[in-house]
Design a protein around this motif. Structure first.
Motif, PDB file in Angstrom:
ATOM      1  N   TRP A 123     -37.492   0.143  -6.713  1.00 19.20           N
ATOM      2  CA  TRP A 123     -37.148   1.453  -6.141  1.00 19.20           C
ATOM      3  C   TRP A 123     -36.468   2.320  -7.184  1.00 19.20           C
ATOM      4  O   TRP A 123     -36.772   3.502  -7.299  1.00 19.20           O
ATOM      5  CB  TRP A 123     -36.232   1.306  -4.936  1.00 19.20           C
ATOM      6  N   GLN A 158     -36.730  -5.794  -3.854  1.00 19.67           N
ATOM      7  CA  GLN A 158     -37.512  -4.658  -4.328  1.00 19.67           C
ATOM      8  C   GLN A 158     -36.625  -3.551  -4.890  1.00 19.67           C
ATOM      9  O   GLN A 158     -37.122  -2.551  -5.417  1.00 19.67           O
ATOM     10  CB  GLN A 158     -38.362  -4.091  -3.193  1.00 19.67           C
ATOM     11  N   TYR A 159     -35.328  -3.707  -4.797  1.00 18.06           N
ATOM     12  CA  TYR A 159     -34.355  -2.716  -5.261  1.00 18.06           C
ATOM     13  C   TYR A 159     -34.619  -2.255  -6.700  1.00 18.06           C
ATOM     14  O   TYR A 159     -34.636  -1.049  -6.958  1.00 18.06           O
ATOM     15  CB  TYR A 159     -32.957  -3.310  -5.104  1.00 18.06           C
ATOM     16  N   LYS A 212     -37.652   9.495  -1.019  1.00 16.00           N
ATOM     17  CA  LYS A 212     -37.881   8.244  -0.289  1.00 16.00           C
ATOM     18  C   LYS A 212     -37.240   7.069  -1.017  1.00 16.00           C
ATOM     19  O   LYS A 212     -36.560   6.233  -0.404  1.00 16.00           O
ATOM     20  CB  LYS A 212     -39.387   8.014  -0.130  1.00 16.00           C
ATOM     21  N   GLU A 213     -37.454   6.984  -2.324  1.00 13.57           N
ATOM     22  CA  GLU A 213     -36.875   5.888  -3.109  1.00 13.57           C
ATOM     23  C   GLU A 213     -35.349   5.975  -3.116  1.00 13.57           C
ATOM     24  O   GLU A 213     -34.661   4.966  -3.019  1.00 13.57           O
ATOM     25  CB  GLU A 213     -37.413   5.906  -4.542  1.00 13.57           C
ATOM     26  N   LEU A 241     -33.853   4.597   0.107  1.00 16.07           N
ATOM     27  CA  LEU A 241     -33.825   3.128   0.142  1.00 16.07           C
ATOM     28  C   LEU A 241     -32.673   2.581  -0.708  1.00 16.07           C
ATOM     29  O   LEU A 241     -31.946   1.678  -0.288  1.00 16.07           O
ATOM     30  CB  LEU A 241     -35.168   2.575  -0.355  1.00 16.07           C
ATOM     31  N   ARG A 262     -39.093   3.435  -9.813  1.00 14.67           N
ATOM     32  CA  ARG A 262     -39.982   4.485  -9.306  1.00 14.67           C
ATOM     33  C   ARG A 262     -39.239   5.802  -9.103  1.00 14.67           C
ATOM     34  O   ARG A 262     -39.790   6.877  -9.353  1.00 14.67           O
ATOM     35  CB  ARG A 262     -40.655   4.035  -8.003  1.00 14.67           C
ATOM     36  N   ARG A 263     -37.986   5.729  -8.645  1.00 12.88           N
ATOM     37  CA  ARG A 263     -37.183   6.946  -8.480  1.00 12.88           C
ATOM     38  C   ARG A 263     -36.967   7.629  -9.828  1.00 12.88           C
ATOM     39  O   ARG A 263     -37.119   8.842  -9.960  1.00 12.88           O
ATOM     40  CB  ARG A 263     -35.839   6.608  -7.845  1.00 12.88           C
TER      41      ARG A 263
END
Length: 133
Positions: free
Chosen positions: A32, A28-29, A70-71, A74, A35-36
């Motif tokens: 992330w 999912q990296y 949050k992103e 991660l 989305r970031r």
């Protein structure tokens, strides 16, 4: 499909199911990062001229900042685990990231070490990630 879970990773006391959970989390990296980056894009809000109530306690900017944080956390977690697993060998980190986070097979990478050492880096990465997650 290549055999990714081996007895060697079981020596790190990681079950097959836990390994698969960590593997799919790492895949999912790219999402992330996407989305970031979307949180930092400029957007215009649609204004219809009507006043809005104050029932919502946080603004759009605050929600975007929280999501970006949050992103980023991660992404940073994976990056720290990659650095620790590579023992500071920064030359192997990009190839390790491509293999773990993007699913690029070892054969398609131009890795500066042999396959056994690369596999040990991978296993160590999952061991470190398992302890931090």
């Amino acid at each position: 499909m290549a055999r990714e879970y081996s007895q060697t990773i079981a020596n790190y006391d990681i079950s097959r199911e836990r390994f698969l959970e960590l593997k799919h989390k790492c895949l999912q990296y790219p999402e992330w990062i996407k989305r970031r980056n979307e949180c930092y894009e400029l957007r215009s809000s649609a204004s219809d001229g009507m006043p809005k109530g104050s029932a919502v306690t946080s603004s759009v900017v605050e929600r975007q900042a929280d999501r970006a944080m949050k992103e980023s956390e991660l992404v940073d977690l994976v990056e720290r685990c990659l650095f620790e697993a590579a023992d500071g060998d920064v030359g192997i980190i990009p190839d390790l990231r491509k293999n773990i986070c993007y699913g690029v097979p070892y054969i398609a990478l131009d890795v500066p070490c042999d396959k056994n050492k690369f596999t040990k880096y991978r296993h160590k990465f999952y061991f470190i990630l398992d302890k931090k997650v």
